[in-house]
Design an enzyme around this catalytic site. Structure first.
Site, short mmCIF file in Angstrom:
data_model
loop_
_atom_site.label_atom_id
_atom_site.label_comp_id
_atom_site.label_asym_id
_atom_site.label_seq_id
_atom_site.Cartn_x
_atom_site.Cartn_y
_atom_site.Cartn_z
N GLY A 49 2.73 2.20 10.75
CA GLY A 49 3.66 3.32 10.62
C GLY A 49 4.38 3.66 11.92
CD GLU A 61 -3.24 -2.64 7.14
OE1 GLU A 61 -2.16 -2.88 6.60
OE2 GLU A 61 -3.88 -1.59 6.96
CG HIS A 78 -5.83 1.67 5.24
ND1 HIS A 78 -5.39 2.59 6.18
CD2 HIS A 78 -4.79 0.83 5.04
CE1 HIS A 78 -4.14 2.31 6.50
NE2 HIS A 78 -3.74 1.25 5.83
CE LYS A 82 -0.25 3.18 4.78
NZ LYS A 82 -0.12 3.22 6.23
CD GLU A 122 -3.01 5.33 6.82
OE1 GLU A 122 -3.00 5.45 5.57
OE2 GLU A 122 -2.07 4.83 7.47
CG ASN A 177 -1.73 1.23 1.39
OD1 ASN A 177 -1.76 2.08 0.50
ND2 ASN A 177 -2.42 1.35 2.51
CB SER A 226 5.58 -1.92 11.76
OG SER A 226 5.14 -0.60 12.04
P1 13P Z 1 3.22 0.31 7.63
O1 13P Z 1 3.77 -0.96 7.00
O2 13P Z 1 3.95 1.53 7.15
O3 13P Z 1 3.12 0.20 9.10
O4 13P Z 1 1.72 0.49 7.07
C1 13P Z 1 0.83 -0.57 7.13
C2 13P Z 1 -0.38 -0.21 6.36
O5 13P Z 1 -1.13 0.68 6.75
C3 13P Z 1 -0.65 -0.96 5.12
O6 13P Z 1 -1.93 -0.71 4.65
#
Ligand code: 13P
Length: 250
Positions: free
Chosen positions: A173, A167, A95, A11, A97, A9, A212
């Site tokens: 992150g 997740e 997601h 982003k 976010e 992803n 992560s």
């Molecule tokens: P990270 O791998 O940067 O923690 O992000 C995970 C994520 O949100 C994948 O959709």
């Protein structure tokens, strides 16, 4: 035996030039591999670039979000038909976010899941708890609710052609991954929740872990029996790291 998927992803990162370098390396280095499925989720303007560069490769691509509406006066939104036009095989749904920053509700995600299926694409449904929810012992209450909303919309049959990504919000992150045991506990519980509706569908459903994931922790996470791959954020922007994670998947 479930096949593993490693998905990146991206982003809101990337430019034409950066993506081209990243995608070319993936195509070249993953060329002769067939051990797991691989997919990338660029920002929507770059789906056309993926279609051009990935069409004859093993790397699939999808969108990070989609509208629940088929067409119409929805400024800034993108429909499932548009995603299909650009060859997407997947769409991320719900997601954290999107849920947190853009106030998407369980009902929104359920509707999006349904329209993605109707368009012949695979929804990759993201679920997960915040740190507060985990510390209050509500991890599975939250995840069961997120999944129940989708079950109410499409039924268990809707999961025949879908993927779930667990997740934990506190691991996204932050550099703080769930331990392999924490991931397994939740993945197993998700599979159990779905098995109450249909054991065969639950057993064949791919459940990815995200939060992560890096080259040095991927193998231990992938070794868990109910972990069928990863949804990778930060590390997917570095093709060398992403390929290492793909290699850890088999
Ligand atoms: P990270 O791998 O940067 O923690 O992000 C995970 C994520 O949100 C994948 O959709």
């Amino acid at each position: 035996m479930r096949r593993k998927i490693v998905a990146g992803n991206w982003k809101m990162h990337g430019t034409l030039a950066e993506n081209e370098a990243r995608l070319s390396q993936l195509v070249l280095e993953l060329k002769s591999r067939d051990a797991c499925d691989v997919a990338v989720f660029p920002s929507a303007p770059y789906l056309f670039q993926c279609q051009n560069l990935l069409a004859n490769s093993i790397v699939m691509w999808g969108a990070q979000n989609v509208s629940q509406h088929p067409s119409g006066a929805y400024t800034g939104e993108i429909s499932t038909a548009m995603l299909a036009d650009f060859g997407c095989q997947y769409a991320l749904i719900g997601h954290s976010e999107r849920r947190e920053l853009f106030h998407e509700t369980d009902q929104d995600t359920a509707q999006k899941f349904a329209v993605v299926l109707e368009a012949g694409l695979k929804p990759m449904l993201c679920v997960g708890e915040t740190l507060d929810q985990r510390e209050s012992g509500d991890t599975m209450v939250v995840i069961n609710r997120q999944i129940d909303a989708v079950l109410a919309s499409v039924g268990i049959a809707g999961f025949t052609n879908a993927v779930i990504a667990y997740e934990p919000v506190w691991a996204i992150g932050t550099g703080k991954t769930a331990t392999p045991e924490q991931a397994q506990e939740v993945h197993g519980a998700i599979r159990q929740q779905l098995a109450q509706h249909d054991a065969v569908i639950a057993e064949s459903l791919q459940i990815l872990y995200g939060g992560s994931v890096k080259p040095d922790n991927a193998e231990a996470i992938f070794a868990q029996p109910d972990v069928d791959g990863a949804l990778v954020g930060g590390a997917s922007l570095n093709p060398t790291d992403f390929i290492k994670i793909c290699n850890a998947a088999g």
